[in-house]
Design a protein around this motif. Structure first.
Motif, PDB file in Angstrom:
ATOM      1  N   LEU A  99       0.822  -1.213   0.000  1.00  0.00           N
ATOM      2  CA  LEU A  99       0.000   0.000   0.000  1.00  0.00           C
ATOM      3  C   LEU A  99       0.856   1.263   0.000  1.00  0.00           C
ATOM      4  CD1 LEU A  99      -2.768  -0.940   2.585  1.00  0.00           C
ATOM      5  CD2 LEU A  99      -3.072  -0.572   0.134  1.00  0.00           C
ATOM      6  N   PRO A 100       0.461   2.255  -0.780  1.00  0.00           N
ATOM      7  CA  PRO A 100       1.176   3.530  -0.742  1.00  0.00           C
ATOM      8  C   PRO A 100       1.069   4.162   0.651  1.00  0.00           C
ATOM      9  CG  PRO A 100      -0.335   3.442  -2.613  1.00  0.00           C
ATOM     10  CD  PRO A 100      -0.615   2.245  -1.765  1.00  0.00           C
ATOM     11  N   LEU A 101       2.079   4.850   1.039  1.00  0.00           N
ATOM     12  CA  LEU A 101       2.169   5.626   2.274  1.00  0.00           C
ATOM     13  C   LEU A 101       2.270   4.789   3.550  1.00  0.00           C
ATOM     14  CD1 LEU A 101      -0.379   8.460   1.447  1.00  0.00           C
ATOM     15  CD2 LEU A 101       2.090   8.483   1.110  1.00  0.00           C
ATOM     16  N   ILE A 102       1.597   3.680   3.652  1.00  0.00           N
ATOM     17  CA  ILE A 102       1.628   2.876   4.881  1.00  0.00           C
ATOM     18  C   ILE A 102       2.510   1.637   4.732  1.00  0.00           C
ATOM     19  CG2 ILE A 102      -0.451   1.532   4.326  1.00  0.00           C
ATOM     20  CD1 ILE A 102       0.502   2.753   7.841  1.00  0.00           C
ATOM     21  N   GLY A 103       2.765   1.191   3.509  1.00  0.00           N
ATOM     22  CA  GLY A 103       3.521  -0.045   3.290  1.00  0.00           C
ATOM     23  C   GLY A 103       4.936  -0.004   3.830  1.00  0.00           C
ATOM     24  N   ASP A 104       5.664   1.063   3.553  1.00  0.00           N
ATOM     25  CA  ASP A 104       7.042   1.176   4.051  1.00  0.00           C
ATOM     26  C   ASP A 104       7.076   1.232   5.579  1.00  0.00           C
ATOM     27  OD1 ASP A 104       7.916   1.157   1.423  1.00  0.00           O
ATOM     28  OD2 ASP A 104       8.034   3.338   1.296  1.00  0.00           O
ATOM     29  N   PRO A 105       6.236   2.057   6.214  1.00  0.00           N
ATOM     30  CA  PRO A 105       6.217   2.031   7.676  1.00  0.00           C
ATOM     31  C   PRO A 105       5.820   0.672   8.257  1.00  0.00           C
ATOM     32  CG  PRO A 105       5.202   4.055   6.883  1.00  0.00           C
ATOM     33  CD  PRO A 105       5.444   3.176   5.681  1.00  0.00           C
ATOM     34  N   LEU A 106       4.950  -0.072   7.567  1.00  0.00           N
ATOM     35  CA  LEU A 106       4.591  -1.409   8.043  1.00  0.00           C
ATOM     36  C   LEU A 106       5.817  -2.318   8.094  1.00  0.00           C
ATOM     37  CD1 LEU A 106       1.197  -2.396   6.352  1.00  0.00           C
ATOM     38  CD2 LEU A 106       1.673  -2.204   8.799  1.00  0.00           C
ATOM     39  N   CYS A 107       6.598  -2.319   7.014  1.00  0.00           N
ATOM     40  CA  CYS A 107       7.798  -3.158   6.972  1.00  0.00           C
ATOM     41  C   CYS A 107       8.787  -2.743   8.053  1.00  0.00           C
ATOM     42  CB  CYS A 107       8.458  -3.087   5.596  1.00  0.00           C
ATOM     43  SG  CYS A 107       7.483  -3.825   4.276  1.00  0.00           S
ATOM     44  N   LEU A 108       9.013  -1.452   8.183  1.00  0.00           N
ATOM     45  CA  LEU A 108       9.946  -0.942   9.190  1.00  0.00           C
ATOM     46  C   LEU A 108       9.465  -1.290  10.600  1.00  0.00           C
ATOM     47  CD1 LEU A 108      12.551   0.823   9.487  1.00  0.00           C
ATOM     48  CD2 LEU A 108      11.004   2.725   9.917  1.00  0.00           C
ATOM     49  N   MET A 109       8.194  -1.071  10.865  1.00  0.00           N
ATOM     50  CA  MET A 109       7.641  -1.324  12.187  1.00  0.00           C
ATOM     51  C   MET A 109       7.648  -2.816  12.510  1.00  0.00           C
ATOM     52  SD  MET A 109       6.642   0.263  14.821  1.00  0.00           S
ATOM     53  CE  MET A 109       6.612   1.863  14.040  1.00  0.00           C
ATOM     54  N   ALA A 110       7.378  -3.656  11.527  1.00  0.00           N
ATOM     55  CA  ALA A 110       7.409  -5.104  11.764  1.00  0.00           C
ATOM     56  C   ALA A 110       8.804  -5.539  12.194  1.00  0.00           C
ATOM     57  CB  ALA A 110       6.970  -5.854  10.508  1.00  0.00           C
ATOM     58  N   GLY A 111       9.821  -4.989  11.558  1.00  0.00           N
ATOM     59  CA  GLY A 111      11.186  -5.291  11.977  1.00  0.00           C
ATOM     60  C   GLY A 111      11.471  -4.739  13.358  1.00  0.00           C
ATOM     61  N   TRP A 112      11.053  -3.508  13.594  1.00  0.00           N
ATOM     62  CA  TRP A 112      11.305  -2.845  14.871  1.00  0.00           C
ATOM     63  C   TRP A 112      10.624  -3.593  16.025  1.00  0.00           C
ATOM     64  CZ3 TRP A 112      11.201   3.196  14.886  1.00  0.00           C
ATOM     65  CH2 TRP A 112      11.970   3.678  15.958  1.00  0.00           C
TER      66      TRP A 112
END
Length: 139
Positions: A99-112
């Motif tokens: 998803l645009p805008l939320i996809g990158d933060p999802l990946c980062l947050m899942a790792g975090w």
């Protein structure tokens, strides 16, 4: 443009689009499909591989951040939303990493948040593959 150049361009575009940098992998894929110069499934595989690897890199960046910076209160709305999704759905939320805008933060947050590695990587890849399958099917 040769097929290997087309595939490399799609791979790189997909990779850049999945990191925290903006990219236009969908537009490049649609244009290459419209030219009908190369097999659509090869184009799909190249852009999916690049985009999935970019998402995986973002996930790994989150893991690295977790080592050095414990998760604190986040102040950006997209980060807060990503955190809520991961805390509620776990790795399954990564099906929406495209998803645009939320996809990158999802990946980062899942790792975090240290979600399980193998399910996370698989779900990032599946979500991104489906996204490009839809584009291939619509053109």
């Amino acid at each position: 443009m040769s097929e290997s150049q087309s595939l490399l361009a799609l791979f790189v575009s997909g990779f850049i689009s999945a990191t925290l940098l903006p990219g236009g992998s969908e537009a490049l894929l649609a244009w290459q499909l419209s030219q009908q110069l190369h097999d659509p499934w090869n184009l799909w595989a190249a852009v999916t591989a690049g985009n999935a690897l970019g998402g995986i890199l973002t996930f790994l960046m989150g893991l690295i951040l977790a080592r050095f910076y414990p998760l604190r209160n986040l102040n950006k709305p997209r980060q807060q939303q990503a955190q809520r999704w991961i805390e509620r759905y776990g790795a399954l939320a990564l099906l929406f990493s495209w998803l645009p805008l939320i996809g990158d933060p999802l990946c980062l947050m899942a790792g975090w948040l240290k979600t399980r590695l193998l399910p996370s990587l698989l779900l990032i890849t599946v979500g991104k593959a489906i996204r490009y399958l839809i584009i291939v099917g619509l053109i």
